[in-house]
Scaffold this motif. Structure first.
Motif, PDB file in Angstrom:
ATOM      1  N   SER A 194      13.820  -6.334  48.038  1.00  0.00           N
ATOM      2  CA  SER A 194      14.036  -5.607  49.294  1.00  0.00           C
ATOM      3  C   SER A 194      15.258  -6.149  50.027  1.00  0.00           C
ATOM      4  O   SER A 194      16.089  -5.385  50.530  1.00  0.00           O
ATOM      5  CB  SER A 194      12.789  -5.732  50.169  1.00  0.00           C
ATOM      6  OG  SER A 194      13.008  -5.166  51.438  1.00  0.00           O
ATOM      7  N   LEU A 232       7.124  -2.449  47.150  1.00  0.00           N
ATOM      8  CA  LEU A 232       8.503  -2.297  47.600  1.00  0.00           C
ATOM      9  C   LEU A 232       8.638  -1.161  48.610  1.00  0.00           C
ATOM     10  O   LEU A 232       9.333  -1.292  49.627  1.00  0.00           O
ATOM     11  CB  LEU A 232       9.417  -2.033  46.409  1.00  0.00           C
ATOM     12  CG  LEU A 232      10.124  -3.224  45.785  1.00  0.00           C
ATOM     13  CD1 LEU A 232      10.907  -2.787  44.551  1.00  0.00           C
ATOM     14  CD2 LEU A 232      11.051  -3.888  46.784  1.00  0.00           C
ATOM     15  N   ARG A 277       7.423  -2.247  51.970  1.00  0.00           N
ATOM     16  CA  ARG A 277       8.338  -3.168  52.646  1.00  0.00           C
ATOM     17  C   ARG A 277       9.595  -2.442  53.125  1.00  0.00           C
ATOM     18  O   ARG A 277      10.069  -2.657  54.247  1.00  0.00           O
ATOM     19  CB  ARG A 277       8.705  -4.321  51.718  1.00  0.00           C
ATOM     20  CG  ARG A 277       9.430  -5.448  52.419  1.00  0.00           C
ATOM     21  CD  ARG A 277       9.655  -6.641  51.522  1.00  0.00           C
ATOM     22  NE  ARG A 277      10.293  -7.722  52.252  1.00  0.00           N
ATOM     23  CZ  ARG A 277       9.652  -8.719  52.850  1.00  0.00           C
ATOM     24  NH1 ARG A 277       8.335  -8.773  52.802  1.00  0.00           N
ATOM     25  NH2 ARG A 277      10.325  -9.660  53.507  1.00  0.00           N
ATOM     26  N   LEU A 278      10.134  -1.565  52.286  1.00  0.00           N
ATOM     27  CA  LEU A 278      11.348  -0.833  52.662  1.00  0.00           C
ATOM     28  C   LEU A 278      11.094   0.122  53.821  1.00  0.00           C
ATOM     29  O   LEU A 278      12.002   0.397  54.612  1.00  0.00           O
ATOM     30  CB  LEU A 278      11.893  -0.066  51.454  1.00  0.00           C
ATOM     31  CG  LEU A 278      12.448  -0.920  50.315  1.00  0.00           C
ATOM     32  CD1 LEU A 278      12.773  -0.054  49.094  1.00  0.00           C
ATOM     33  CD2 LEU A 278      13.698  -1.683  50.758  1.00  0.00           C
TER      34      LEU A 278
END
Length: 676
Positions: A286, A317, A320-321
């Motif tokens: 990330s 991912l 988190r993104l």
């Protein structure tokens, strides 16, 4: 808002933009903020100024003087870095991005300054490797030396790191004693120009050491010769165009390239969800996708995970993104800013479309995302875009297309050998990373993939707190890579300095080799000093000054006392029959460390004097055993001198022990700190 006129610094003068100037837009607003370029720059005058003024001034300095110059530059930039922060926002970079570029560049100056003082001599010649004895008696020797090139380093840099990209090339160039002409990418050259102004206004650099081109290089390359170096960072297409320049080829101009790189990160088979390594992997990927909006030559472009973990990686991912705030980089809440220009944004979208023909986009819609504090249609903003390639073996674009922005592709591997094969399909990368807690996994990846990568970054729960990250080149280590990555190397400590020097083999007598290298070698003339060398200050000692001690007989009682006192009762010292069965010994022998102690007793001057400390010994060898009844004596010679502070310097002494027959029984180098 007034438009900045970004000048070039050529042959000692600042020259404003002129014919051929190009407009530069803010990455945040799209508004024109500057113009740069002047097609009328006199390239020959710049080269003459560098070669005729800058080069001689730098070469007159020793490596240590140049190192101190780099340290002073770093300190001066550090004191003025806020000005660089302030103007860097218009490149689309956030404050944390500035830390990578500006603070990272300043840190690189400090590292090279330190290495120059600690690993290079206070001299004009660098000795590369040891002495080669070319004859039977030692009267004819060989030695490799490095001396500065008498040309100029031409540095052609990319847009993404306008400060670090300049300083990581400039530091080893100046330390080598070579002047530089810096040509930054136009889109961010206003940041580089400000940094160059700060450095030049400090008065630290000698005239001609640094020049700046903010625009095209004209016919500069056609004017270079065999003493010059071209160091390039950018696209493979541009690198190939420059590399194939007929003039560069015909004149054997050194060319160093750092270019396209499809870097991979491998999630180890052991790093399953719930382990620290899995969480670390998601965090690293990330960060590499979003730092500098993915505009890093070392960013992770291919994400390799075990097939059974692909779904978990995509889910983690994406989560988190989704928390990454995209917006005006000047806002404290922004975590990812804009790409450097609308042109760069269009290029990333075009390349992402090529990747999208072979992979499904699973996160990030370039048509539907939120930008805080700025107009996403006017600025060069994009969201992080994550793709999933279900068939990495049948794909091609995901392995040869670099979307130089926040774009990365997840792909699954069957086993570790498959992961290594996928990583190698990048055809040469700057860096690959392995997130694993299993040393066997790390070793297999290094054995299988190291030949395809300039750096392999391994991280786990043990090193994660101190690690600098997959995408952080360090000045201590080489930065570059084979194949698609350009086949070059930068930095790497003294290795990078030697790119701007000529390695030459010299041959001659010991006296000749000693005189050239300012380092005494065995067989060279010994000088008898006026007094015991330990009574003489650093500046009073001469290379080759030698003390010959009296002899001391080694007795059986000495050996037994030493064994009892130290506890070292190894059989070779205490058991005659056992020692005699050893193929190396005739019977009981003296301890090697006993001989070192006796040697010190033979050459040390005990009274208070200029010798401040014994800091160690190097290259200790024992050549012949000493038995009871043998006698030993010492030759102590000043081998090399290196200043360390304003108060003291390091003296390296050659210490040789011989027996009553003149046979050498031991040799080492003693290091002391001596007062000036």
């Amino acid at each position: 808002m007034s438009i900045q006129k970004i000048a070039s610094f050529a042959a000692g003068e600042w020259i404003a933009p002129g014919a051929g100037a190009r407009q530069i837009a803010s990455a945040i607003t799209g508004a024109v903020i500057a113009e740069a370029g002047n097609g009328a720059l006199d390239m020959q005058a710049m080269l003459d100024y560098a070669r005729g003024t800058g080069g001689p001034a730098l070469r007159a300095m020793t490596f240590h003087q140049r190192a101190r110059m780099l340290k002073a530059l770093g300190q001066h930039l550090n004191a003025h870095k806020q000005a660089l922060y302030d103007i860097s926002f218009d490149t689309g970079a956030t404050q944390s991005d500035h830390m990578i570029d500006i603070d990272g560049g300043i840190g690189t100056l400090f590292v090279f300054a330190s290495k120059g003082r600690r690993e290079m001599p206070d001299d004009h010649i660098y000795l590369d490797g040891g002495i080669e004895q070319l004859g039977r008696t030692g009267s004819f020797l060989g030695q490799h030396v490095c001396t500065p090139l008498h040309g100029v380093g031409v540095h052609i840099n990319a847009f993404n790191f306008p400060v670090w990209g300049m300083l990581e090339k400039l530091a080893p160039t100046l330390l080598a004693g070579v002047p530089a002409i810096v040509k930054p990418a136009t889109d961010s050259c206003y940041v580089t120009e400000r940094a160059v102004r700060i450095m030049l206004e400090s008065g630290i650099l000698p005239a001609g050491a640094l020049q700046l081109i903010t625009g095209g290089v004209g016919d500069l390359l056609e004017r270079l010769g065999m003493q010059d170096v071209v160091s390039f960072t950018g696209s493979a297409d541009t690198a190939n165009l420059l590399r194939s320049n007929r003039h560069l080829l015909e004149n054997s101009v050194r060319f160093v390239a750092e270019q396209d790189s499809l870097n991979a990160s491998i999630l180890g088979p052991d790093a399953v969800p719930g382990t620290p390594e899995f969480d670390l992997f998601v965090k690293e990927v990330s960060r590499e996708m979003t730092a500098k909006a993915g505009q890093k030559c070392t960013a992770i472009r291919r994400i390799l995970a075990p097939e059974s973990q692909v779904g978990a990686v995509i889910e983690a991912l994406s989560a988190r993104l989704s928390k990454v705030v995209i917006g005006d980089p000047r806002a404290e809440t922004t975590r990812m800013g804009a790409l450097v220009s609308a042109r760069q944004k269009a290029d990333v979208l075009e390349r992402a479309a090529l990747i999208g023909a072979e992979a499904e986009r699973v996160f990030g819609d370039p048509e539907n995302f939120t930008v805080e504090g700025a107009d996403k249609d006017k600025g060069a903003f994009l969201p992080p875009m994550l793709f999933h390639c279900a068939d990495p073996d049948g794909a091609a674009r995901v392995h040869d297309t670099e979307a130089f922005g926040p774009v990365s592709t997840v792909m699954g591997y069957r086993d570790l050998d498959h992961a290594i094969d996928i990583a190698k399909r990048g055809q040469g990368s700057l860096v690959a990373s392995v997130i694993t807690h299993d040393p066997a996994v790390a070793r297999r990846v290094v054995l299988g993939a190291a030949a395809w990568h300039g750096r392999i970054y391994i991280n786990d729960r043990v090193s994660m707190k101190e690690s600098t990250g997959h995408g952080s080149p360090l000045p201590h280590l080489v930065h570059g890579g084979p194949g698609r990555a350009g086949g070059g190397e930068e930095m790497g400590g003294v290795r990078g300095v030697k790119h701007y020097m000529q390695r030459t083999a010299i041959q001659g007598s010991p006296d000749m080799i000693s005189a050239i290298g300012s380092k005494w070698v065995p067989g060279a003339t010994e000088i008898e000093g006026p007094a015991h060398p330990f009574t003489r200050r650093y500046g009073e000692l001469s290379i080759g000054e030698t003390l010959h001690s009296a002899a001391r007989t080694v007795t059986l009682e000495d050996i037994e006392h030493f064994a009892a006192f130290t506890g070292d009762t190894f059989y070779a010292h205490m058991d005659e029959a056992a020692a005699a069965r050893n193929p190396f010994f005739p019977g009981r022998v003296a301890h090697g460390y006993l001989l070192l102690s006796f040697a010190a007793g033979l050459f040390v001057e005990p009274n208070e004097g200029p010798v401040l400390a014994n800091t160690g010994l190097d290259n200790l060898r024992f050549m012949k055993p000493v038995v009871p009844g043998d006698s030993v004596k010492v030759r102590l010679t000043v081998k090399q001198k290196t200043p360390r502070t304003d108060d003291y310097g390091e003296v390296r002494w050659n210490v040789t022990l011989t027996n009553q027959d003149g046979d050498q029984v031991a040799e080492y180098e003693l290091l002391t700190m001596n007062a000036f």
